[in-house]
Design a protein around this motif. Structure first.
Motif, PDB file in Angstrom:
ATOM      1  N   ASN A  86     -36.285  12.591  13.227  1.00  0.00           N
ATOM      2  CA  ASN A  86     -37.443  12.406  12.387  1.00  0.00           C
ATOM      3  C   ASN A  86     -37.400  11.828  11.006  1.00  0.00           C
ATOM      4  OD1 ASN A  86     -39.073  13.407  14.624  1.00  0.00           O
ATOM      5  ND2 ASN A  86     -38.865  15.457  13.836  1.00  0.00           N
ATOM      6  N   LEU A  87     -36.288  12.293  10.442  1.00  0.00           N
ATOM      7  CA  LEU A  87     -35.577  11.823   9.025  1.00  0.00           C
ATOM      8  C   LEU A  87     -35.549  10.279   9.199  1.00  0.00           C
ATOM      9  CD1 LEU A  87     -33.732  14.703   7.878  1.00  0.00           C
ATOM     10  CD2 LEU A  87     -35.517  13.900   6.793  1.00  0.00           C
ATOM     11  N   LYS A  88     -34.907   9.685  10.278  1.00  0.00           N
ATOM     12  CA  LYS A  88     -34.592   8.156  10.149  1.00  0.00           C
ATOM     13  C   LYS A  88     -36.012   7.904  10.236  1.00  0.00           C
ATOM     14  CE  LYS A  88     -29.951   8.900  12.245  1.00  0.00           C
ATOM     15  NZ  LYS A  88     -29.501   8.761  13.595  1.00  0.00           N
ATOM     16  N   LYS A  89     -36.934   7.975  10.801  1.00  0.00           N
ATOM     17  CA  LYS A  89     -38.236   7.327  10.874  1.00  0.00           C
ATOM     18  C   LYS A  89     -39.037   7.189   9.449  1.00  0.00           C
ATOM     19  CE  LYS A  89     -38.970   8.923  15.602  1.00  0.00           C
ATOM     20  NZ  LYS A  89     -39.743   9.736  16.332  1.00  0.00           N
ATOM     21  N   MET A  90     -38.482   7.946   8.543  1.00  0.00           N
ATOM     22  CA  MET A  90     -39.180   8.122   7.446  1.00  0.00           C
ATOM     23  C   MET A  90     -38.528   7.172   6.249  1.00  0.00           C
ATOM     24  SD  MET A  90     -39.551  12.334   7.151  1.00  0.00           S
ATOM     25  CE  MET A  90     -40.250  13.296   8.385  1.00  0.00           C
ATOM     26  N   THR A  91     -39.394   6.526   5.510  1.00  0.00           N
ATOM     27  CA  THR A  91     -38.619   5.831   4.444  1.00  0.00           C
ATOM     28  C   THR A  91     -38.995   6.048   3.083  1.00  0.00           C
ATOM     29  OG1 THR A  91     -40.924   4.285   4.442  1.00  0.00           O
ATOM     30  CG2 THR A  91     -39.099   3.537   5.960  1.00  0.00           C
ATOM     31  N   ASP A  92     -40.128   6.782   2.698  1.00  0.00           N
ATOM     32  CA  ASP A  92     -40.405   7.611   1.584  1.00  0.00           C
ATOM     33  C   ASP A  92     -39.586   8.785   1.110  1.00  0.00           C
ATOM     34  OD1 ASP A  92     -41.657   8.116  -1.100  1.00  0.00           O
ATOM     35  OD2 ASP A  92     -43.379   9.136  -0.168  1.00  0.00           O
ATOM     36  N   PRO A  93     -38.740   8.568   0.009  1.00  0.00           N
ATOM     37  CA  PRO A  93     -37.764   9.853  -0.376  1.00  0.00           C
ATOM     38  C   PRO A  93     -38.447  11.113  -0.481  1.00  0.00           C
ATOM     39  CG  PRO A  93     -37.349   7.755  -1.609  1.00  0.00           C
ATOM     40  CD  PRO A  93     -38.496   7.473  -0.798  1.00  0.00           C
ATOM     41  N   LEU A  94     -39.898  10.997  -1.032  1.00  0.00           N
ATOM     42  CA  LEU A  94     -40.539  12.139  -1.363  1.00  0.00           C
ATOM     43  C   LEU A  94     -41.118  12.801  -0.218  1.00  0.00           C
ATOM     44  CD1 LEU A  94     -41.692  14.005  -3.374  1.00  0.00           C
ATOM     45  CD2 LEU A  94     -43.675  12.716  -3.554  1.00  0.00           C
ATOM     46  N   GLU A  95     -41.367  11.881   0.930  1.00  0.00           N
ATOM     47  CA  GLU A  95     -41.853  12.326   2.287  1.00  0.00           C
ATOM     48  C   GLU A  95     -40.478  13.200   3.064  1.00  0.00           C
ATOM     49  OE1 GLU A  95     -43.478  10.750   6.452  1.00  0.00           O
ATOM     50  OE2 GLU A  95     -42.785   9.423   4.809  1.00  0.00           O
ATOM     51  N   LYS A  96     -39.370  12.470   2.869  1.00  0.00           N
ATOM     52  CA  LYS A  96     -38.236  13.294   3.378  1.00  0.00           C
ATOM     53  C   LYS A  96     -37.767  14.468   2.594  1.00  0.00           C
ATOM     54  CE  LYS A  96     -35.656   9.085   4.703  1.00  0.00           C
ATOM     55  NZ  LYS A  96     -34.383   8.310   4.562  1.00  0.00           N
ATOM     56  N   TYR A  97     -38.119  14.628   1.116  1.00  0.00           N
ATOM     57  CA  TYR A  97     -37.883  15.945   0.521  1.00  0.00           C
ATOM     58  C   TYR A  97     -38.880  16.943   1.158  1.00  0.00           C
ATOM     59  CZ  TYR A  97     -37.871  19.122  -3.273  1.00  0.00           C
ATOM     60  OH  TYR A  97     -37.783  20.392  -4.102  1.00  0.00           O
ATOM     61  N   ILE A  98     -40.149  16.520   1.196  1.00  0.00           N
ATOM     62  CA  ILE A  98     -41.112  17.606   1.704  1.00  0.00           C
ATOM     63  C   ILE A  98     -40.402  17.986   3.312  1.00  0.00           C
ATOM     64  CG2 ILE A  98     -43.485  18.012   2.425  1.00  0.00           C
ATOM     65  CD1 ILE A  98     -44.056  15.976   0.297  1.00  0.00           C
ATOM     66  N   TYR A  99     -40.023  17.307   3.971  1.00  0.00           N
ATOM     67  CA  TYR A  99     -39.956  17.733   5.424  1.00  0.00           C
ATOM     68  C   TYR A  99     -38.658  18.341   5.333  1.00  0.00           C
ATOM     69  CZ  TYR A  99     -38.711  16.961  10.365  1.00  0.00           C
ATOM     70  OH  TYR A  99     -38.396  16.940  11.661  1.00  0.00           O
ATOM     71  N   LEU A 100     -37.589  18.162   4.453  1.00  0.00           N
ATOM     72  CA  LEU A 100     -36.308  18.959   4.519  1.00  0.00           C
ATOM     73  C   LEU A 100     -36.751  20.123   4.095  1.00  0.00           C
ATOM     74  CD1 LEU A 100     -33.709  16.362   3.154  1.00  0.00           C
ATOM     75  CD2 LEU A 100     -33.540  17.651   5.368  1.00  0.00           C
ATOM     76  N   MET A 101     -37.567  20.306   2.928  1.00  0.00           N
ATOM     77  CA  MET A 101     -37.724  21.637   2.570  1.00  0.00           C
ATOM     78  C   MET A 101     -38.808  22.526   3.467  1.00  0.00           C
ATOM     79  SD  MET A 101     -36.375  22.252  -0.533  1.00  0.00           S
ATOM     80  CE  MET A 101     -35.198  21.046   0.311  1.00  0.00           C
ATOM     81  N   VAL A 126     -32.287  16.265  -1.714  1.00  0.00           N
ATOM     82  CA  VAL A 126     -32.727  17.551  -1.997  1.00  0.00           C
ATOM     83  C   VAL A 126     -32.215  17.804  -3.413  1.00  0.00           C
ATOM     84  CG1 VAL A 126     -32.095  18.203   0.275  1.00  0.00           C
ATOM     85  CG2 VAL A 126     -30.259  18.020  -1.285  1.00  0.00           C
ATOM     86  N   TYR A 127     -31.569  16.694  -4.122  1.00  0.00           N
ATOM     87  CA  TYR A 127     -30.991  16.823  -5.571  1.00  0.00           C
ATOM     88  C   TYR A 127     -31.510  15.375  -6.194  1.00  0.00           C
ATOM     89  CZ  TYR A 127     -27.906  18.382  -9.399  1.00  0.00           C
ATOM     90  OH  TYR A 127     -27.636  18.433 -10.577  1.00  0.00           O
ATOM     91  N   THR A 128     -30.689  15.016  -7.358  1.00  0.00           N
ATOM     92  CA  THR A 128     -31.067  14.048  -8.011  1.00  0.00           C
ATOM     93  C   THR A 128     -30.693  12.674  -7.029  1.00  0.00           C
ATOM     94  OG1 THR A 128     -30.414  12.882 -10.060  1.00  0.00           O
ATOM     95  CG2 THR A 128     -28.807  13.730  -9.170  1.00  0.00           C
ATOM     96  N   PRO A 129     -31.705  11.813  -7.007  1.00  0.00           N
ATOM     97  CA  PRO A 129     -32.835  11.254  -7.952  1.00  0.00           C
ATOM     98  C   PRO A 129     -34.175  12.153  -7.574  1.00  0.00           C
ATOM     99  CG  PRO A 129     -32.435   9.458  -6.903  1.00  0.00           C
ATOM    100  CD  PRO A 129     -31.353  10.417  -6.595  1.00  0.00           C
ATOM    101  N   THR A 130     -34.220  12.193  -6.185  1.00  0.00           N
ATOM    102  CA  THR A 130     -35.389  12.531  -5.532  1.00  0.00           C
ATOM    103  C   THR A 130     -36.171  13.721  -6.172  1.00  0.00           C
ATOM    104  OG1 THR A 130     -35.081  11.371  -3.546  1.00  0.00           O
ATOM    105  CG2 THR A 130     -36.928  12.681  -3.463  1.00  0.00           C
ATOM    106  N   VAL A 131     -35.246  15.002  -6.432  1.00  0.00           N
ATOM    107  CA  VAL A 131     -35.547  16.175  -6.676  1.00  0.00           C
ATOM    108  C   VAL A 131     -36.320  16.079  -8.111  1.00  0.00           C
ATOM    109  CG1 VAL A 131     -33.778  16.878  -8.144  1.00  0.00           C
ATOM    110  CG2 VAL A 131     -35.122  18.576  -7.042  1.00  0.00           C
TER     111      VAL A 131
END
Length: 596
Positions: A86-101, A126-131
């Motif tokens: 599922n993560l591999k299908k995502m391109t937006d870093p913030l979307e990945k952050y929300i999914y991981l959290m 989960v950390y810099t820079p997306t956090v």
């Protein structure tokens, strides 16, 4: 059917024997075994105990969740593969952050499994820079609260708030007041993303148990006008309190933490404003087990990069001249640790300080400068070397062997600056350490290209490999504090250190630099690959445990003789715990997974 005995297996694990005296549907509430306090749906809603579809058939029956999940029993491997896909299908870093959290909120062990297996790819999420981006959007992407929120209105009641935290055995606290989040400035209560992210790395990088970690944000208001006008902002709608009440609140917080969790509880200060960061470090370092990662952690990882670079340059650290872009807490922390390293090699403090120059938004730190300077900067104020109007002038006149950017002001290592460093030095050292990525002083590609591949480069945020026109490929090092603070924290917690000396961070820098191989250095790296950070952190912790016991800084006794075994035995792993005992008996049912 009181005399009936049945067996149930059907290829789903160990055979279960049920001897019934009345019914095959015993009440779970009569269970005599209490491995977990929770049963039924609450157990599945707790991320610490939830295993999703990995609960075995026997666990589902015994714990009262049979039928609450699809009938298939999955392995953690399969669960991890689902989330990774599922993560591999995502391109937006913030979307990945929300999914991981979201994974962390549902299944903690699976979250850390996914994070650790792809740490190099996911740490920037989960950390810099997306956090940093997540912090700016905190009120807009909010799903579920994490950590403790303590406001200036809670003064006098902090201990009662700590009592509301469900875990009673906390070993590490990361706290921020949100005033200086990365290079983004005052984000107030939105700064909670930083301690949450830091403590994720405590666990992922060093194996510190997640239930022993507590993220805290101290909300005393914000001077960010945008947030104060945002209806979705989640903190106090007031200007930042800078009165004595603020200091009293921090004092009460520190006292409440050690009163509740013990005097050897580690308290890490994170992203406080420069003035408060230095004075709180001075105020508390001899009273509590505390450190400031922006000052000491950044210093240690930067020094480790310099120690690694000296192997490539072929000259000791005492022969380097260092010019900083920025003169705040990060610059001063790095500078003071470099001075310690130089003094260890025989230089006097005065001689070492003369090797270090600083350039801030007002210019070079020199005697007679009209702009006010902080008392913390006085040690690095020198006589003017000439007519310095710009950072480029400073480079050409001081002729540094290393430039270190920690200003958070963006692309100030201009093309002319990088070319000048390449002309002045056979192997120029260029550290663009500001976070997030858009605040970096230059990119890796600019550094390598404009110095014709001669530079030794490190950055605070990640950059990919750089291919030169002649085919050479350089893998830039990331001077990430995550190489330091998890290993330091693990060593401090395990050895019962009460007060953390700067020498601990000097030893951490040396331990990190030692783990860089010659092959990795040839590739352009100044740090080991992030993919190996768990082993790097554990080895660093072993070295530091040996050091603090040798120096009489440890207070946990008896002293372990096999310190490597001692450290490794404590490292938390992501394997699911079993909810089944060796034998199980309640009125009417006997269960033994070992029976056939």
């Amino acid at each position: 059917n009181s005399a009936t005995t049945s067996s149930y297996n059907k290829g789903r694990g160990p055979r279960v024997k049920l001897r019934t005296t009345w019914s095959l549907r015993p009440c779970v509430s009569t269970c005599r075994w209490t491995h977990t306090k929770e049963k039924g749906k609450p157990l599945m809603l707790n991320p610490r105990t939830n295993k999703g579809m990995a609960f075995s058939l026997q666990e589902r029956q015994i714990l009262g969740i049979h039928g609450l999940l699809p009938p298939k029993v999955e392995t953690q491997d399969l669960q991890a593969m689902r989330f990774q896909n599922n993560l591999k299908k995502m391109t937006d870093p913030l979307e990945k952050y929300i999914y991981l959290m979201g994974i962390q909120e549902r299944n903690e062990r699976l979250f850390y499994r996914v994070l650790m297996e792809d740490i190099e790819e996911l740490m920037p999420i989960v950390y810099t820079p997306t956090v940093g981006l997540a912090c700016t959007q905190y009120g807009h992407i909010f799903r579920r609260p994490k950590g403790l929120f303590i406001s200036i209105l809670d003064k006098g009641h902090i201990r009662s708030i700590l009592d509301n935290w469900p875990e009673t055995n906390v070993s590490a606290v990361v706290v921020t007041d949100g005033e200086r989040i990365l290079g983004l400035g005052d984000l107030g209560v939105y700064g909670m993303g930083i301690p949450v992210g830091k403590l994720c790395l405590y666990t992922a990088c060093a194996g510190i148990r997640p239930e022993k970690c507590l993220p805290v944000v101290i909300d005393v208001g914000t001077d960010n006008e945008t947030l104060l006008k945002d209806p979705l902002y989640m903190g106090l709608y007031q200007k930042r309190d800078r009165s004595q009440a603020y200091d009293d609140l921090i004092d009460e917080f520190m006292e409440a933490v050690v009163e509740k969790y013990g005097q050897d509880t580690l308290i890490q200060f994170e992203d406080f404003g420069n003035h408060n960061a230095f004075r709180f470090l001075r105020k508390y370092r001899e009273k509590y087990c505390t450190f400031n990662d922006d000052i000491q952690g950044t210093a240690s990882v930067a020094l480790a990069g310099l120690l690694a670079a000296q192997r490539a340059v072929g000259k000791p650290i005492t022969e380097h001249r260092v010019l900083f872009l920025g003169a705040g807490e990060a610059a001063l922390g790095i500078a003071n640790l470099i001075v310690m390293a130089m003094m260890e090699k025989g230089m006097t403090q005065a001689e070492a300080r003369k090797k270090i120059w600083m350039f801030d938004k007002y210019g070079l730190l020199v005697n007679g400068r009209r702009e006010e300077m902080d008392s913390n900067q006085e040690a690095f104020v020198h006589d003017s070397p000439g007519n310095v109007q710009s950072f480029l002038d400073a480079v050409n006149i001081i002729k540094p062997t290393a430039i270190i950017g920690v200003s958070g002001a963006g692309r100030l290592f201009t093309h002319d600056v990088l070319k000048a460093m390449g002309t002045l030095n056979e192997r120029p050292i260029i550290f663009a350490l500001s976070n997030p990525t858009n605040k970096a002083e230059c990119t890796a590609e600019e550094a390598y290209t404009l110095t014709n591949g001669k530079c030794l480069f490190a950055s605070g945020s990640p950059f990919g490999p750089v291919t030169m026109g002649d085919g050479r490929v350089f893998t830039p090092g990331q001077g990430n504090n995550a190489y330091i603070f998890p290993g330091v924290a693990l060593a401090v917690i395990l050895s019962g250190v009460r007060h953390i000396s700067d020498t601990v961070f000097l030893e951490a820098a040396k331990a990190l630099a030692e783990q860089l191989t010659d092959k990795e250095l040839e590739e352009g790296r100044l740090y080991p690959p992030l993919s190996n950070i768990r082993e790097v952190s554990v080895q660093m912790a072993v070295k530091l445990v040996e050091y603090v016991y040798a120096k009489g800084m440890a207070f946990r006794y008896p002293e372990p003789m096999d310190k490597k075994g001692f450290v490794r035995a404590t490292v938390w792993n992501t394997n699911y715990d079993s909810f089944l005992p060796d034998t199980y008996d309640w009125p009417g049912v006997s269960y033994s997974p070992k029976s056939n």
